[in-house]
Design a protein around this motif. Structure first.
Motif, PDB file in Angstrom:
ATOM      1  N   ASP A  23       0.826  -1.196   0.000  1.00  0.00           N
ATOM      2  CA  ASP A  23       0.000   0.000   0.000  1.00  0.00           C
ATOM      3  C   ASP A  23       0.864   1.251   0.000  1.00  0.00           C
ATOM      4  OD1 ASP A  23       0.905   0.268   2.601  1.00  0.00           O
ATOM      5  OD2 ASP A  23      -1.064   0.492   3.505  1.00  0.00           O
ATOM      6  N   TYR A  24       0.215   2.347  -0.354  1.00  0.00           N
ATOM      7  CA  TYR A  24       0.841   3.670  -0.414  1.00  0.00           C
ATOM      8  C   TYR A  24      -0.106   4.643   0.250  1.00  0.00           C
ATOM      9  CZ  TYR A  24       2.076   8.200  -2.521  1.00  0.00           C
ATOM     10  OH  TYR A  24       2.386   9.515  -2.726  1.00  0.00           O
ATOM     11  N   LYS A  25       0.377   5.407   1.198  1.00  0.00           N
ATOM     12  CA  LYS A  25      -0.489   6.330   1.940  1.00  0.00           C
ATOM     13  C   LYS A  25       0.211   7.660   2.130  1.00  0.00           C
ATOM     14  CE  LYS A  25      -4.028   7.620   4.479  1.00  0.00           C
ATOM     15  NZ  LYS A  25      -3.787   9.075   4.278  1.00  0.00           N
ATOM     16  N   GLU A  26      -0.391   8.713   1.559  1.00  0.00           N
ATOM     17  CA  GLU A  26       0.109  10.066   1.806  1.00  0.00           C
ATOM     18  C   GLU A  26      -0.364  10.538   3.174  1.00  0.00           C
ATOM     19  OE1 GLU A  26       0.177  11.489  -2.881  1.00  0.00           O
ATOM     20  OE2 GLU A  26      -1.386  12.235  -1.542  1.00  0.00           O
ATOM     21  N   VAL A  27       0.461  11.333   3.838  1.00  0.00           N
ATOM     22  CA  VAL A  27       0.181  11.784   5.200  1.00  0.00           C
ATOM     23  C   VAL A  27      -0.087  13.288   5.178  1.00  0.00           C
ATOM     24  CG1 VAL A  27       1.021  11.889   7.573  1.00  0.00           C
ATOM     25  CG2 VAL A  27       1.672   9.973   6.105  1.00  0.00           C
ATOM     26  N   GLN A  28      -1.323  13.668   5.531  1.00  0.00           N
ATOM     27  CA  GLN A  28      -1.735  15.067   5.468  1.00  0.00           C
ATOM     28  C   GLN A  28      -1.305  15.875   6.685  1.00  0.00           C
ATOM     29  OE1 GLN A  28      -4.311  17.048   2.932  1.00  0.00           O
ATOM     30  NE2 GLN A  28      -2.407  17.854   3.729  1.00  0.00           N
ATOM     31  N   PRO A  73      -0.418  21.965   7.200  1.00  0.00           N
ATOM     32  CA  PRO A  73      -0.490  20.532   6.844  1.00  0.00           C
ATOM     33  C   PRO A  73       0.769  20.087   6.117  1.00  0.00           C
ATOM     34  CG  PRO A  73      -1.804  21.836   5.343  1.00  0.00           C
ATOM     35  CD  PRO A  73      -1.344  22.779   6.399  1.00  0.00           C
ATOM     36  N   TYR A  74       0.906  18.776   5.964  1.00  0.00           N
ATOM     37  CA  TYR A  74       2.062  18.212   5.279  1.00  0.00           C
ATOM     38  C   TYR A  74       1.817  18.163   3.775  1.00  0.00           C
ATOM     39  CZ  TYR A  74       3.271  16.242   9.894  1.00  0.00           C
ATOM     40  OH  TYR A  74       3.572  16.058  11.211  1.00  0.00           O
ATOM     41  N   LYS A  75       2.910  18.215   3.032  1.00  0.00           N
ATOM     42  CA  LYS A  75       2.869  17.958   1.592  1.00  0.00           C
ATOM     43  C   LYS A  75       4.185  17.278   1.214  1.00  0.00           C
ATOM     44  CE  LYS A  75       1.675  19.957  -2.889  1.00  0.00           C
ATOM     45  NZ  LYS A  75       1.258  21.190  -3.610  1.00  0.00           N
ATOM     46  N   GLY A  76       4.101  16.035   0.744  1.00  0.00           N
ATOM     47  CA  GLY A  76       5.296  15.307   0.358  1.00  0.00           C
ATOM     48  C   GLY A  76       5.686  14.210   1.326  1.00  0.00           C
ATOM     49  N   ARG A  77       4.998  14.095   2.459  1.00  0.00           N
ATOM     50  CA  ARG A  77       5.268  12.988   3.388  1.00  0.00           C
ATOM     51  C   ARG A  77       4.344  11.822   3.025  1.00  0.00           C
ATOM     52  NH1 ARG A  77       7.350  11.954   8.667  1.00  0.00           N
ATOM     53  NH2 ARG A  77       6.136  10.387   9.796  1.00  0.00           N
ATOM     54  N   PHE A  78       4.906  10.601   2.883  1.00  0.00           N
ATOM     55  CA  PHE A  78       4.080   9.451   2.566  1.00  0.00           C
ATOM     56  C   PHE A  78       4.705   8.188   3.140  1.00  0.00           C
ATOM     57  CE2 PHE A  78       6.973   9.982  -1.039  1.00  0.00           C
ATOM     58  CZ  PHE A  78       7.435   8.687  -1.281  1.00  0.00           C
ATOM     59  N   LEU A  79       3.879   7.138   3.209  1.00  0.00           N
ATOM     60  CA  LEU A  79       4.273   5.839   3.744  1.00  0.00           C
ATOM     61  C   LEU A  79       4.063   4.777   2.671  1.00  0.00           C
ATOM     62  CD1 LEU A  79       2.241   6.029   7.091  1.00  0.00           C
ATOM     63  CD2 LEU A  79       4.552   6.902   6.690  1.00  0.00           C
ATOM     64  N   GLU A  80       4.936   3.782   2.646  1.00  0.00           N
ATOM     65  CA  GLU A  80       4.782   2.633   1.761  1.00  0.00           C
ATOM     66  C   GLU A  80       4.975   1.361   2.577  1.00  0.00           C
ATOM     67  OE1 GLU A  80       6.164   3.648  -2.661  1.00  0.00           O
ATOM     68  OE2 GLU A  80       7.755   3.994  -1.187  1.00  0.00           O
ATOM     69  N   SER A  81       4.126   0.362   2.318  1.00  0.00           N
ATOM     70  CA  SER A  81       4.213  -0.905   3.039  1.00  0.00           C
ATOM     71  C   SER A  81       4.047  -2.053   2.057  1.00  0.00           C
ATOM     72  CB  SER A  81       3.132  -1.009   4.119  1.00  0.00           C
ATOM     73  OG  SER A  81       3.194   0.063   5.025  1.00  0.00           O
ATOM     74  N   ASP A  82       4.654  -3.190   2.380  1.00  0.00           N
ATOM     75  CA  ASP A  82       4.421  -4.399   1.599  1.00  0.00           C
ATOM     76  C   ASP A  82       4.627  -5.609   2.499  1.00  0.00           C
ATOM     77  OD1 ASP A  82       7.267  -5.676   1.079  1.00  0.00           O
ATOM     78  OD2 ASP A  82       7.509  -3.524   0.732  1.00  0.00           O
ATOM     79  N   ALA A  83       4.038  -6.725   2.090  1.00  0.00           N
ATOM     80  CA  ALA A  83       4.141  -7.958   2.860  1.00  0.00           C
ATOM     81  C   ALA A  83       4.048  -9.143   1.917  1.00  0.00           C
ATOM     82  CB  ALA A  83       3.027  -8.032   3.911  1.00  0.00           C
ATOM     83  N   LEU A  84       4.799 -10.209   2.224  1.00  0.00           N
ATOM     84  CA  LEU A  84       4.728 -11.463   1.486  1.00  0.00           C
ATOM     85  C   LEU A  84       4.817 -12.589   2.508  1.00  0.00           C
ATOM     86  CD1 LEU A  84       4.544 -12.744  -1.334  1.00  0.00           C
ATOM     87  CD2 LEU A  84       7.054 -12.862  -1.346  1.00  0.00           C
ATOM     88  N   LEU A  85       3.738 -13.365   2.615  1.00  0.00           N
ATOM     89  CA  LEU A  85       3.622 -14.355   3.679  1.00  0.00           C
ATOM     90  C   LEU A  85       3.177 -15.703   3.118  1.00  0.00           C
ATOM     91  CD1 LEU A  85       1.566 -12.027   6.027  1.00  0.00           C
ATOM     92  CD2 LEU A  85       3.935 -12.637   6.428  1.00  0.00           C
ATOM     93  N   GLY A  86       3.812 -16.763   3.571  1.00  0.00           N
ATOM     94  CA  GLY A  86       3.358 -18.105   3.263  1.00  0.00           C
ATOM     95  C   GLY A  86       2.409 -18.590   4.344  1.00  0.00           C
ATOM     96  N   SER A  87       1.462 -19.432   3.979  1.00  0.00           N
ATOM     97  CA  SER A  87       0.458 -19.861   4.953  1.00  0.00           C
ATOM     98  C   SER A  87       0.241 -21.375   4.881  1.00  0.00           C
ATOM     99  CB  SER A  87      -0.879 -19.149   4.716  1.00  0.00           C
ATOM    100  OG  SER A  87      -1.449 -19.509   3.468  1.00  0.00           O
ATOM    101  N   LEU A  88      -0.180 -21.921   6.016  1.00  0.00           N
ATOM    102  CA  LEU A  88      -0.545 -23.323   6.126  1.00  0.00           C
ATOM    103  C   LEU A  88      -1.809 -23.414   6.962  1.00  0.00           C
ATOM    104  CD1 LEU A  88       0.062 -26.427   5.960  1.00  0.00           C
ATOM    105  CD2 LEU A  88       1.361 -26.139   8.089  1.00  0.00           C
ATOM    106  N   ASN A  89      -2.856 -24.037   6.411  1.00  0.00           N
ATOM    107  CA  ASN A  89      -4.124 -24.201   7.124  1.00  0.00           C
ATOM    108  C   ASN A  89      -4.553 -25.656   7.071  1.00  0.00           C
ATOM    109  OD1 ASN A  89      -4.474 -21.394   7.643  1.00  0.00           O
ATOM    110  ND2 ASN A  89      -5.177 -21.120   5.537  1.00  0.00           N
TER     111      ASN A  89
END
Length: 805
Positions: free
Chosen positions: A337-342, A351-367
C-alpha cells in the motif's frame, strides 16, 4: 516451531492414505407463494444430520457420503416434504429446492424459531455479536463501516479510506482490542492487509467478543476481540465487484474457488485493489490561511496530500472434504500500500505535503482442519503464517504549506522552509522498517459426549525487526539497533452442556508469556584505550496468568440469561514498546502491561415470530476494572504536541455501562435494527479521578431496509437501505476546570450522520447493482483527536457472482 510443523506434516501424511470424496447438498425452501422460509428444518434421515435455512431460506450441507439419501423438510405451520436423492461420482454437488404449503391458518400464538449459526454463537454466554456479511457485500460498504453499526462497537478513524483506525468495545479501545483473521492476529499481515482493504465479499461472518474472549481465540485481548472469518465453503464459486465514487474512490475485488469433485483438490484465490484521492472538504479550527502580519483567515479547503492505494491477494491450493482433512491448504498472501500523510496526530494550521508511507508484505500460509480425526469427537486445527513485512517513511520536503495547497508565508509574506528540513519535526527521513514475522495457532478439542468438551489452544507470534534510514550515514545506520518480540499464549477450556441443553457453560484459563529484546550498538574503550563497538542487550521476559468463564441459561425457549467474566492481561505491543515513525509514535521501553477484571450480564429475547413479525431484543450490562491502562497521555494543558504521540500507562480505573439492541422484520420484506450504548470510563491519574479524554461515551445506531419484488423485471429484487449514526459530544483534552477558557477548542461536537442506499438484483440472481449516498446532509463528522472525516459522498457498485458452475 520446526518440530511442531514436522509433527503436523507427519499426521497429514499418515491420514492421507485413506482419502475419500464426499458430496454437498444445497438449495432453497420457499412457501407456495415463493417467499423464502427462514429457519426451516432440513434433515438427512439416514445420517441423523440437519441444518436450518438462513434468512433467505437457503441451506447447505457438506460432507455427505456417496449414495442414496432421503431429505426431510419441515417448518412450523407448514406441511412436511421429503425427497430421495442420490450422490455419485459424476454428480457430487446437488441442488434440491422445496415448496411447502401452509397448513395452519390464523396462527395467533407466538412461535419459537430455530437458531441460526450466528444465534448459536450469541447464546453461549459470551457478550458477543455475530455479524452476517452477505447483504453488505452487495453494497459499497467497507468492513469497518459494517462493524460500526454493531452495538457496543465504535470505529475510530483518522480521516478517509486508508487512514489509521482503532476499535473501541464498551470503552476499551486501541490495542486492548485484538483483531483476527481466521484466528490469526491481523497485525501479522501488516499495514497493507487490514480491514480497510478486505472487502465484505471475502468475509463469511464477523464475531465481536466484548470484554471476555473465549479460549479458542487465545491472545492478550483485554477489551475484546474481533474475529474475521473468511469464506471456507468447499462449493465452487466466483464473485467479482467494482465500485466507484466520490473523491476518485475505486474499489475492486475478485474471489473464487474451484473444487475437483472426485479428488477433492481445491484451488481458491482472492484479489483486491483500492484507491482514493481522499480530497474531501475540511473546515474549522485549524483550517486557516495565515497572511501578512500573521492574520489567520478560516477557509474551507480540500485535502491535497491524502491519497491511498492498496493492492493484495491470496492464493491457496489444497484439499477439501476428503477423509484425512476437512480443509488443507498451503498458500501465499501478498499486499502493498501507499499512503500520503496530510498531518500529524492533530489537524494543524500547516499541513504536510510530500510525506508518505509505503508498506508491503509477502507471507506463506498453512491451514489444516479436521473434525473426528482418528476418533469421533477429536478435532484438530492448525493455522500458520511466516514471511516478511516492510514499511518505509518518506519525508524529505522542507517547505511549509497552507491548507490551500500552496506554500505558506510568514508574517512578512515570504515563503519559508522548516529549519529541520522535513514536514514532521525530526529531520528528513527515508526510514525503513524490515520485519520477519511468524504466527501459528494450533488447537485441539475433544467432545467426550453431548455434555462435556475439552480443548487446548496455543498461539505464537514473533517479530524480528530491523530499522534503517537511507538518509543517514553508513556509520549512523550501523548504530541503529534491532528489536525482537516473541509472544506465546496458551489456553485450556472445559465446556459443559446440561439440563436438556438449557445450560451452556465454558470455563477457561490462559497463560501469557512475552519476551522483548533490544540490541543497540555502543562504543566503549578497551584496556588499550581503543574505541570498540559492542552490543548493549536489554531483554525482558514476562509471564502472567488469566482465567474466566461464560455461561448461558435458557429460562424458557429463546429467552436466555448470559453472563461472563475474565481476568484479562494485555501485553504492550511492538509499536508501544519500540515506537513507529510512520504512525508518529515515540518509543516507550518502560511501559507496563495492563490488566482488567471484566464482567458481563445480559439477556437475549428471541428470535420470536408472531404471524409475519420477527423480533429479537438483547441487552448487556458490563463493568471493566482496569489497572495500568495503556493509552495516550492524559493532557491537562492546552499545549499538547500536535505531531508526535507516545503510549503510556494512564493509571487505573473503571468502565461501567449498558448496551441494548433490537432487530425486527416483517414478512421478510421490512427490517429495522436499533442499538444504543452508554458508559463511563474513569481513570485515577495522579490521585485525581477523571473522565478519559478522546472517548465518546454515548452512541446510537439505527437502520431500516425494505425489499420489493418484480421491479421492472420479473424475478428481480429492489432493496432500499437507510442508516443513521449518532455520537454524543466528547473532548480529547481533560478539562482543567469549570471556569477555564479555551477548553471548547478541544470539544468534538455532537454528530448525526445518515446514509441511504439501494441495490437491484437482476432476475438471474448473479448480477447486482447498488448505489449509496454517505452522509446525506453533508454534516461535519469528526473522530480521533478531532480529525475531520469525509462529508457527503456518492458510490456506484456492480457485483457479479456465480455460486456454482
Amino acid at each position: 516451531m520446526k518440530n511442531l510443523l514436522t509433527s503436523f506434516l507427519l499426521i497429514v501424511c499418515i491420514s492421507a492414505q485413506g482419502q475419500e470424496a464426499y458430496g454437498t447438498i444445497s438449495g432453497a425452501i420457499n412457501d407456495d407463494a415463493e417467499n423464502p422460509l427462514p429457519f426451516a428444518n432440513v434433515v438427512i434421515a439416514s445420517l441423523n444430520r440437519g441444518v436450518l435455512t438462513d434468512d433467505n431460506g437457503k441451506y447447505f450441507i457438506d460432507k455427505v457420503p456417496l449414495g442414496k439419501h432421503e431429505i426431510l423438510v419441515s417448518f412450523i405451520g407448514y406441511g412436511t416434504r421429503t425427497k430421495v436423492i442420490e450422490i455419485n461420482d459424476s454428480d457430487t454437488n446437488l441442488k434440491v429446492d422445496f415448496l411447502l404449503k401452509e397448513t395452519i391458518e390464523n396462527l395467533d400464538e407466538v412461535t419459537v424459531q430455530g437458531k441460526t449459526k450466528e444465534t448459536q454463537i450469541e447464546t453461549k454466554g459470551f457478550a458477543v455479536n455475530a455479524i452476517k456479511t452477505e447483504e453488505a457485500s452487495l453494497r459499497n460498504i467497507q468492513t469497518n463501516e459494517l462493524l460500526n453499526t454493531t452495538v457496543g462497537v465504535k470505529i475510530r478513524q483518522n480521516g478517509g479510506l486508508g487512514s489509521d483506525v482503532t476499535y473501541s468495545l464498551n470503552g476499551l479501545s486501541g490495542n486492548s482490542v485484538r483483531i483476527f483473521i481466521d484466528g490469526i492476529p491481523i497485525s501479522t499481515y501488516g499495514n497493507s492487509f487490514n480491514l480497510n482493504s478486505i472487502p465484505p465479499s471475502m468475509i463469511k461472518n464477523i464475531e465481536v467478543y466484548k470484554g471476555v474472549v473465549p479460549g479458542h481465540l487465545a491472545d492478550d485481548a483485554l477489551g475484546g476481540a474481533i474475529n474475521i472469518v473468511l469464506h471456507n465453503d468447499a462449493k465452487t464459486n466466483f464473485n467479482a465487484s467494482v465500485s466507484y465514487g466520490s473523491f476518485n474512490t475505486l474499489q475492486t475485488s475478485v474471489n473464487g474457488l474451484y473444487r475437483f469433485k472426485k479428488s477433492g483438490f481445491t484451488v481458491k484465490a482472492s484479489l483486491f485493489h483500492n484507491y482514493s484521492d481522499n480530497d474531501y472538504k475540511v473546515s474549522g479550527r485549524s483550517v486557516v490561511v495565515t497572511g501578512l502580519g500573521g492574520v489567520q483567515t478560516p477557509i474551507t479547503a480540500r485535502r491535497f496530500n491524502d491519497a491511498y492505494r492498496s493492492t493484495g491477494g491470496m492464493a491457496q491450493i489444497g484439499y477439501t472434504d476428503v477423509k484425512w482433512a476437512d480443509q488443507f491448504f498451503i498458500g501465499l498472501t501478498g499486499s502493498d500500500d501507499y499512503k500520503e500523510v496530510q498531518h500529524g496526530a492533530f489537524m494543524t494550521i500547516t499541513p504536510y505535503k510530500g510525506r508518505f508511507l509505503e508498506s508491503d508484505a509477502l507471507l506463506g500460509s498453512l491451514n489444516y482442519h479436521k473434525e473426528d480425526l482418528f476418533t469421533k469427537g477429536l478435532d484438530v486445527s492448525v493455522h500458520g503464517l511466516y514471511g516478511k513485512r516492510n514499511r518505509t517513511v518518506n519525508d524529505t520536503v522542507s517547505w511549509a504549506y497552507s491548507w490551500t495547497g500552496e506554500r505558506a508565508v510568514d508574517f512578512r509574506g515570504n515563503e519559508y522552509q522548516y529549519t529541520w528540513g522535513s514536514q514532521q519535526e525530526g529531520g528528513p527521513t527515508l526510514a525503513k522498517i524490515k520485519r520477519n514475522v511468524a504466527s501459528i495457532r494450533t488447537g485441539i478439542s475433544y467432545t467426550i459426549n453431548d455434555n462435556h468438551k475439552v480443548s487446548a489452544n496455543h498461539v505464537y507470534s514473533g517479530i524480528d525487526r530491523e530499522d534503517s534510514d537511507a538518509l543517514r550515514s553508513v556509520l549512523e545506520n550501523t548504530f541503529l539497533g534491532t528489536r525482537d518480540l516473541d509472544k506465546n499464549i496458551y489456553s485450556l477450556t472445559y465446556e459443559l452442556t446440561a439440563f436438556e441443553k438449557k445450560l451452556k457453560a465454558s470455563l477457561f484459563g490462559k497463560h501469557y508469556q512475552q519476551k522483548t529484546t533490544s540490541i543497540d550498538p555502543a562504543i566503549e574503550t578497551d584496556v588499550d584505550g581503543n574505541d570498540i563497538v559492542i552490543d548493549e542487550i536489554v531483554s525482558s521476559n514476562k509471564n502472567y496468568d488469566g482465567y474466566g468463564f461464560a455461561a448461558s441459561y435458557a429460562i424458557i425457549p429463546n429467552i436466555t440469561l448470559l453472563t461472563s467474566a475474565e481476568k484479562a492481561i494485555r501485553l504492550p505491543n511492538e509499536t508501544e514498546v519500540f515506537g513507529n515513525d510512520g504512525d508518529n509514535v515515540v518509543a516507550n521501553s518502560s511501559i507496563n502491561p495492563e490488566s482488567s477484571n471484566n464482567y458481563n450480564l445480559g439477556f437475549r429475547f428471541g428470535n420470536f415470530k408472531i404471524k409475519k413479525h420477527n423480533f429479537t431484543v438483547s441487552t448487556n450490562v458490563f463493568t471493566r476494572n482496569i489497572k495500568d491502562r495503556i493509552g495516550l497521555p492524559i493532557e491537562t494543558s492546552l499545549n499538547v504536541d500536535d505531531e508526535l504521540i507516545v503510549y503510556v500507562n494512564q493509571g487505573s480505573g473503571t468502565s461501567k455501562g449498558i448496551d441494548a439492541q433490537l432487530n425486527y422484520s416483517y414478512n421478510n420484506n421490512f427490517g429495522l435494527n436499533f442499538n444504543v450504548s452508554r458508559f463511563n470510563l474513569k481513570i485515577v491519574n495522579q490521585g485525581i479521578e477523571i473522565d478519559v479524554p478522546n472517548t465518546p461515551f454515548f452512541t446510537m445506531n439505527g437502520g431500516l431496509r425494505y425489499s420489493f419484488k418484480n421491479v421492472v423485471q420479473k424475478e428481480s429484487q429492489l432493496h432500499l437501505f437507510y442508516n443513521v449514526y449518532f455520537t454524543d459530544e466528547f473532548s480529547f483534552l481533560t478539562a482543567q476546570g469549570t471556569n477555564t477558557v479555551g477548553n471548547e477548542f478541544f470539544e468534538v461536537p455532537q454528530q448525526i450522520a445518515q446514509d441511504f442506499g439501494l441495490s437491484y438484483t437482476f432476475p438471474n440472481k448473479r448480477f447486482v447493482m447498488s448505489f449509496d449516498i454517505k452522509n446525506i446532509f453533508d454534516e461535519p463528522v469528526y473522530d480521533n483527536l478531532s480529525v475531520q472525516k469525509p462529508g457527503r459522498a456518492f458510490y456506484l457498485k456492480l457485483n457479479y457472482a456465480i455460486h456454482k458452475f
